[in-house]
Write a protein that holds these residues in place. Sequence first.
Motif, PDB file in Angstrom:
ATOM      1  N   ARG A 197      10.260   1.432   3.894  1.00 16.29           N
ATOM      2  CA  ARG A 197       9.609   2.286   2.890  1.00 16.29           C
ATOM      3  C   ARG A 197       9.392   3.697   3.410  1.00 16.29           C
ATOM      4  N   GLY A 198       9.279   4.686   2.503  1.00 23.07           N
ATOM      5  CA  GLY A 198       9.033   6.051   2.943  1.00 23.07           C
ATOM      6  C   GLY A 198       9.434   7.081   1.906  1.00 23.07           C
ATOM      7  N   TYR A 199       9.831   8.246   2.394  1.00 24.91           N
ATOM      8  CA  TYR A 199      10.234   9.355   1.532  1.00 24.91           C
ATOM      9  C   TYR A 199      11.162  10.265   2.321  1.00 24.91           C
ATOM     10  N   ALA A 247       0.304  -5.197   4.578  1.00 24.31           N
ATOM     11  CA  ALA A 247      -0.972  -5.544   5.218  1.00 24.31           C
ATOM     12  C   ALA A 247      -2.046  -4.497   4.986  1.00 24.31           C
ATOM     13  N   ASP A 248      -1.662  -3.227   5.076  1.00 23.67           N
ATOM     14  CA  ASP A 248      -2.623  -2.141   4.940  1.00 23.67           C
ATOM     15  C   ASP A 248      -1.865  -0.828   4.821  1.00 23.67           C
ATOM     16  N   ALA A 249      -2.617   0.282   4.761  1.00 25.11           N
ATOM     17  CA  ALA A 249      -1.998   1.605   4.616  1.00 25.11           C
ATOM     18  C   ALA A 249      -1.985   2.375   5.930  1.00 25.11           C
ATOM     19  N   ASP A 250      -2.086   1.672   7.046  1.00 25.21           N
ATOM     20  CA  ASP A 250      -2.303   2.327   8.334  1.00 25.21           C
ATOM     21  C   ASP A 250      -1.044   2.538   9.158  1.00 25.21           C
ATOM     22  N   ALA A 251       0.114   2.138   8.672  1.00 26.29           N
ATOM     23  CA  ALA A 251       1.333   2.260   9.472  1.00 26.29           C
ATOM     24  C   ALA A 251       1.616   3.715   9.815  1.00 26.29           C
ATOM     25  N   PRO A 252       2.017   4.007  11.067  1.00 21.77           N
ATOM     26  CA  PRO A 252       2.370   5.388  11.431  1.00 21.77           C
ATOM     27  C   PRO A 252       3.678   5.808  10.790  1.00 21.77           C
ATOM     28  N   LEU A 253       3.882   7.109  10.721  1.00 20.66           N
ATOM     29  CA  LEU A 253       5.093   7.676  10.134  1.00 20.66           C
ATOM     30  C   LEU A 253       6.136   7.913  11.218  1.00 20.66           C
ATOM     31  N   GLU A 254       7.382   7.568  10.917  1.00 24.56           N
ATOM     32  CA  GLU A 254       8.494   7.823  11.821  1.00 24.56           C
ATOM     33  C   GLU A 254       9.599   8.560  11.067  1.00 24.56           C
ATOM     34  N   THR A 255      10.364   9.358  11.793  1.00 26.83           N
ATOM     35  CA  THR A 255      11.571   9.961  11.233  1.00 26.83           C
ATOM     36  C   THR A 255      12.753   9.148  11.731  1.00 26.83           C
ATOM     37  N   VAL A 256      13.389   8.401  10.820  1.00 34.37           N
ATOM     38  CA  VAL A 256      14.458   7.502  11.227  1.00 34.37           C
ATOM     39  C   VAL A 256      15.778   8.241  11.384  1.00 34.37           C
ATOM     40  N   ALA A 257      15.942   9.378  10.708  1.00 35.34           N
ATOM     41  CA  ALA A 257      17.174  10.169  10.827  1.00 35.34           C
ATOM     42  C   ALA A 257      16.901  11.578  10.338  1.00 35.34           C
ATOM     43  N   ARG A 258      17.632  12.513  10.924  1.00 38.04           N
ATOM     44  CA  ARG A 258      17.514  13.927  10.543  1.00 38.04           C
ATOM     45  C   ARG A 258      18.926  14.497  10.450  1.00 38.04           C
ATOM     46  N   HIS A 306       0.826  -1.193   0.000  1.00 36.83           N
ATOM     47  CA  HIS A 306       0.000   0.000   0.000  1.00 36.83           C
ATOM     48  C   HIS A 306       0.872   1.260   0.000  1.00 36.83           C
ATOM     49  N   PHE A 307       0.318   2.324  -0.557  1.00 34.46           N
ATOM     50  CA  PHE A 307       1.051   3.591  -0.655  1.00 34.46           C
ATOM     51  C   PHE A 307       0.899   4.410   0.634  1.00 34.46           C
ATOM     52  N   SER A 308       1.253   3.774   1.754  1.00 35.49           N
ATOM     53  CA  SER A 308       1.133   4.420   3.064  1.00 35.49           C
ATOM     54  C   SER A 308       1.943   5.705   3.139  1.00 35.49           C
ATOM     55  N   ALA A 309       3.116   5.712   2.520  1.00 34.90           N
ATOM     56  CA  ALA A 309       3.978   6.889   2.585  1.00 34.90           C
ATOM     57  C   ALA A 309       3.285   8.098   1.972  1.00 34.90           C
ATOM     58  N   TYR A 310       2.554   7.895   0.879  1.00 40.46           N
ATOM     59  CA  TYR A 310       1.838   9.017   0.265  1.00 40.46           C
ATOM     60  C   TYR A 310       0.711   9.520   1.162  1.00 40.46           C
ATOM     61  N   ARG A 311       0.112   8.628   1.935  1.00 38.69           N
ATOM     62  CA  ARG A 311      -0.924   9.083   2.880  1.00 38.69           C
ATOM     63  C   ARG A 311      -0.346  10.116   3.835  1.00 38.69           C
ATOM     64  N   HIS A 312       0.872   9.877   4.289  1.00 36.03           N
ATOM     65  CA  HIS A 312       1.509  10.823   5.203  1.00 36.03           C
ATOM     66  C   HIS A 312       2.047  12.047   4.464  1.00 36.03           C
ATOM     67  N   MET A 313       2.619  11.842   3.286  1.00 32.15           N
ATOM     68  CA  MET A 313       3.138  12.973   2.524  1.00 32.15           C
ATOM     69  C   MET A 313       2.042  13.983   2.232  1.00 32.15           C
ATOM     70  N   ALA A 314       0.822  13.492   1.963  1.00 33.82           N
ATOM     71  CA  ALA A 314      -0.285  14.379   1.608  1.00 33.82           C
ATOM     72  C   ALA A 314      -0.687  15.288   2.764  1.00 33.82           C
ATOM     73  N   SER A 342      -4.689   4.759  -9.680  1.00 34.47           N
ATOM     74  CA  SER A 342      -5.980   4.593  -9.012  1.00 34.47           C
ATOM     75  C   SER A 342      -5.853   4.645  -7.502  1.00 34.47           C
ATOM     76  N   ASP A 343      -4.635   4.554  -6.985  1.00 30.78           N
ATOM     77  CA  ASP A 343      -4.433   4.602  -5.538  1.00 30.78           C
ATOM     78  C   ASP A 343      -4.820   5.966  -4.986  1.00 30.78           C
ATOM     79  N   PRO A 344      -5.700   6.029  -3.988  1.00 28.52           N
ATOM     80  CA  PRO A 344      -6.165   7.327  -3.482  1.00 28.52           C
ATOM     81  C   PRO A 344      -5.077   8.139  -2.796  1.00 28.52           C
ATOM     82  N   HIS A 345      -4.088   7.486  -2.204  1.00 30.59           N
ATOM     83  CA  HIS A 345      -3.030   8.228  -1.512  1.00 30.59           C
ATOM     84  C   HIS A 345      -2.062   8.863  -2.512  1.00 30.59           C
TER      85      HIS A 345
END
Length: 517
Positions: A468-470, A492-503, A173-181, A235-238
């Motif tokens: 995965r991420g951006y 599994a789904d698009a529900d994974a929370p977003l984390e910042t692994v490094a800055r 799933h395009f979970s990363a785009y859900r958060h990017m949006a 077609s992916d909504p995210h």
Amino acid sequence: MAQRRERPMLDRRTFLQLSGVSSAAVALGISAPEAFADERTPVPEGAFGLGVASGEPGPRSVVLWTRLAPEPLAPDGHGGMPRRPVPVQWEMSTDESFRRVVRRGTAVASPELSHAVHPQVDGLQPGREYFYRFKAGRETSPVGRTKTLPARGELASSFSFATASCQAWYHGHFSAYRHMAAEELDAVFFVGDYIYEYGITSANLWRAGASVTPEHAVDIETLEQFRLRYSLFKSDPHLQAAHALAPWVVTWDDHEVQNNYGADGSRYGVSPEHFVHLRAVGYRAFYENLPLSLSTMPDGPDTALYRRFDVGSLARFNILDTRQYRDAPPADAGDQYDEQRTILGHEQEQWLYDGMIGSPATWNVLVNGVTVSAITEDRTDQWDGYPAARQRLIGAMQQTGNPVVLTGDIHRHVAAELKADFADPSSETVGVELICTSIASDGDGAPTDGYTPDWIQHPYVKLYDGRRGYVHCRMTPDELTSEFKIVSWIRADADAPLETVARFVTPAGSPGLEKQG
């Protein structure tokens, strides 16, 4: 000596078949006379099933995009549209409710271009947020947001953007785009592999809850198949939400045509004569499905994709094409280290260096398909396969201000410092490379994997993470902040929370990566 590949000769009939679109259809898809507007034209319900997008931002202009597709997954690749032209009205406003419309016009969605339109809106104000929408018949599109760039020469106080790549829809799933949006962004830079050409089967369909029809099970060879594959991914909504958030600037890597191709060369035994056709239809579908300007419209199997965007005097973004002009894979070590060997082609190289050396921008950015940093000599599909070209690039970087490379391709987050001499890690750091992981390709991923030792053996590699991420970046006149965002699962789904692994922070005038926190 690196072998130069000669383009197969095309007769006029073959060229017209590869182009496959009239100049009138192209022109009307950008701007049509008012007489073409007719709200009574019947359009199937749900015509804006692939959403909206904007791209190619300038200080006073932006390109809008939509493609009419009430049945995006219709097997013939035409999205459920009748085979006739349809007028599409567009309007742009300074407010989301469209009480203050500042520009409007009409474009014609023709079957020749898969009912896509690319209107270029001019006469806008620099550094300004706008909202846009389309109408066709009685159908109205979702609302998109876009933004123009700062005026030329203006030292903008900040510029925020995300980088993304490698979105194998079938791998998760395009979970990363859900958060990017949900981010506040001025632009999105997509650095390659918008689609994948492989057949989708039970062996690689890892996205839980998804299914595809038999038309998707074959490796792509035709224009209709490319169109259908874009429809599936789009077609992916995210992904649609991320496109509607901000203007996108895109380049390609290999999977928009075929894995690991270069110039007219296939790694899978396709003859040059047939591969030219494959490249032509791949490039055509890329244009049809993305918010690109007329300057990138394919001319048969050729597309002038490399181009430049100036964010006032704050940043210069050089968008590169590392596929269309590269020399063939090296035959041996002597060939690999040939001084004339090029991954960009000599004309694009010179264009790039002319724009870098003496650039007035504080930050000078390369938006690039494959890894520049030296990792292992057997990674010949990356700049490791073109070491002389890389050294020429490093030389140009040493003559410009604050060079930054944005890359994708490898399905891993990597932050690396670019060295004057990669064989000597203590040599001068001349810039930084920020490699974004995939949106979905390779499934969930993990922090470390079998490739980790290849990368972290080098002291100039400061981060490696295989999830995965951006990447989210913010530039100011004083520093570049890069945040590597990840989601822990996508299958599994698009529900994974977003984390910042490094800055990381890169101070202007002091290239390098200072890790924060």
